[in-house]
Design a protein around this motif. Structure first.
Motif, PDB file in Angstrom:
ATOM      1  N   ALA A 153     -16.620 -13.886  23.400  1.00  0.00           N
ATOM      2  CA  ALA A 153     -17.179 -14.501  24.605  1.00  0.00           C
ATOM      3  C   ALA A 153     -17.282 -13.487  25.744  1.00  0.00           C
ATOM      4  N   PHE A 154     -16.285 -12.606  25.863  1.00  0.00           N
ATOM      5  CA  PHE A 154     -16.301 -11.586  26.914  1.00  0.00           C
ATOM      6  C   PHE A 154     -17.504 -10.661  26.755  1.00  0.00           C
ATOM      7  N   SER A 155     -17.815 -10.301  25.510  1.00  0.00           N
ATOM      8  CA  SER A 155     -18.976  -9.420  25.288  1.00  0.00           C
ATOM      9  C   SER A 155     -20.281 -10.132  25.636  1.00  0.00           C
ATOM     10  N   ILE A 156     -20.389 -11.413  25.277  1.00  0.00           N
ATOM     11  CA  ILE A 156     -21.604 -12.171  25.608  1.00  0.00           C
ATOM     12  C   ILE A 156     -21.755 -12.320  27.118  1.00  0.00           C
ATOM     13  N   SER A 157     -20.629 -12.400  27.847  1.00  0.00           N
ATOM     14  CA  SER A 157     -20.689 -12.502  29.306  1.00  0.00           C
ATOM     15  C   SER A 157     -21.380 -11.295  29.919  1.00  0.00           C
ATOM     16  N   TRP A 158     -21.188 -10.112  29.324  1.00  0.00           N
ATOM     17  CA  TRP A 158     -21.852  -8.918  29.847  1.00  0.00           C
ATOM     18  C   TRP A 158     -23.358  -8.975  29.603  1.00  0.00           C
ATOM     19  N   ALA A 252     -21.135  -1.773  24.339  1.00  0.00           N
ATOM     20  CA  ALA A 252     -21.647  -0.405  24.481  1.00  0.00           C
ATOM     21  C   ALA A 252     -23.040  -0.393  25.094  1.00  0.00           C
ATOM     22  N   VAL A 253     -23.827  -1.416  24.786  1.00  0.00           N
ATOM     23  CA  VAL A 253     -25.203  -1.478  25.297  1.00  0.00           C
ATOM     24  C   VAL A 253     -25.263  -2.121  26.678  1.00  0.00           C
ATOM     25  N   PHE A 254     -24.609  -3.273  26.843  1.00  0.00           N
ATOM     26  CA  PHE A 254     -24.848  -4.075  28.044  1.00  0.00           C
ATOM     27  C   PHE A 254     -23.921  -3.780  29.210  1.00  0.00           C
ATOM     28  N   VAL A 255     -22.775  -3.138  28.978  1.00  0.00           N
ATOM     29  CA  VAL A 255     -21.955  -2.742  30.138  1.00  0.00           C
ATOM     30  C   VAL A 255     -22.706  -1.711  30.988  1.00  0.00           C
ATOM     31  N   PRO A 256     -23.171  -0.595  30.408  1.00  0.00           N
ATOM     32  CA  PRO A 256     -23.914   0.353  31.257  1.00  0.00           C
ATOM     33  C   PRO A 256     -25.229  -0.216  31.786  1.00  0.00           C
ATOM     34  N   LEU A 257     -25.916  -1.030  30.969  1.00  0.00           N
ATOM     35  CA  LEU A 257     -27.178  -1.621  31.446  1.00  0.00           C
ATOM     36  C   LEU A 257     -26.922  -2.578  32.609  1.00  0.00           C
TER      37      LEU A 257
END
Length: 268
Positions: A153-158, A252-257
């Motif tokens: 869920a935390f990853s989807i939040s990003w 890896a993809v959506f935190v920097p984006l």
């Protein structure tokens, strides 16, 4: 103070701010708890007698891991909607004027929403115990199951954070998110066995990350029957590993984006 320490300190302040907002607007908690209860009761008693499962598996135990996954994925839209609301109200402009880390707003938002997911899962688990769900594994495996759900869920939040920063209005975030999330959560093994799906949909569902996190939760909670057929797809034979691959890939993809989108949004 190092930049990392400063970022963590700023993130903690923003997390606290978001949690205080939840305390002052109790409607958020009320609906975050009522929705899971409604899902559990409706699916348990509306579909419970209509779904054919392998011998030795009750629908209550089959259902709850799927409800867990669906609810936390749907709950991730809160991240995007909240950021879009902050942009709309000019709060992001106020944060921009402060000497704080650029990533703190996003980290604080996603961590606070992880806290809401903890509340939702707790309420669902207690409701599930009432309708016949049981954990048939060890305490360690059960904790691992809950942690895996929260991590996913935390990853989807990003991902939702980036959507919220791009569209700027909460209504559009909700509409856009549901268009994607509903197919992902329903074309999966959340509510029915994959054997009941047509070939094309079954192939999609087998590699759908929602299916893997549900399968992993069922395995870790001991909610699978030894009489159930072994899944054909590698993703469901190794659901924990496959889910973690998705988590790492999404972050890896959506935190920097998301950080880049925040900088652009704050600079408008």
């Amino acid at each position: 103070m190092s930049s990392l320490t400063a970022a963590l300190s700023d993130s903690a302040v923003i997390t606290k701010r978001n949690l205080i907002k939840v305390k002052r607007v109790p409607d958020i908690v009320v609906f975050a708890t009522l929705s899971p209860i409604m899902f559990v009761l409706l699916f348990r008693y509306v579909f419970g007698g209509a779904i054919q499962l392998p011998e030795g598996t009750s629908y209550g135990e089959f259902l709850l891991p799927g409800i867990f996954a669906q609810t936390i994925v749907l709950g991730s839209t809160t991240t995007g909607a909240s950021l879009a609301e902050d942009l709309q109200k000019g709060l992001i402009d106020r944060f921009r004027s402060l000497p704080m880390s650029r990533s703190a707003v996003l980290i604080g938002r996603t961590v606070a929403d992880a806290g809401l997911n903890v509340i939702s899962i707790t309420v669902m688990a207690l409701t599930g115990l009432v309708v016949g769900w049981r954990i048939n594994s060890s305490v360690g495996e059960a904790i691992a199951g809950f942690l895996l759900l929260l991590t996913f869920a935390f990853s989807i939040s990003w991902l939702m954070a980036m959507v919220g920063l791009l569209v700027r209005t909460p209504e559009v975030v909700n509409n856009a998110s549901f268009i994607v999330i509903f197919p992902l959560t329903f074309v999966a093994n959340t509510f029915v066995p994959l054997e009941s799906l047509p070939t094309v949909l079954r192939t999609f569902a087998e590699w759908n990350p929602v299916s893997s996190v549900v399968q992993a939760a069922r395995d870790l909670f001991g909610n699978t029957s030894p009489l159930a057929p072994v899944p054909d797809a590698w993703s469901l034979q190794h659901p924990v590993l496959y889910t973690l691959i998705w988590v790492v890939g999404i972050l890896a993809v959506f935190v920097p984006l998301s950080v880049r989108a925040y900088r652009r949004a704050a600079g408008r």
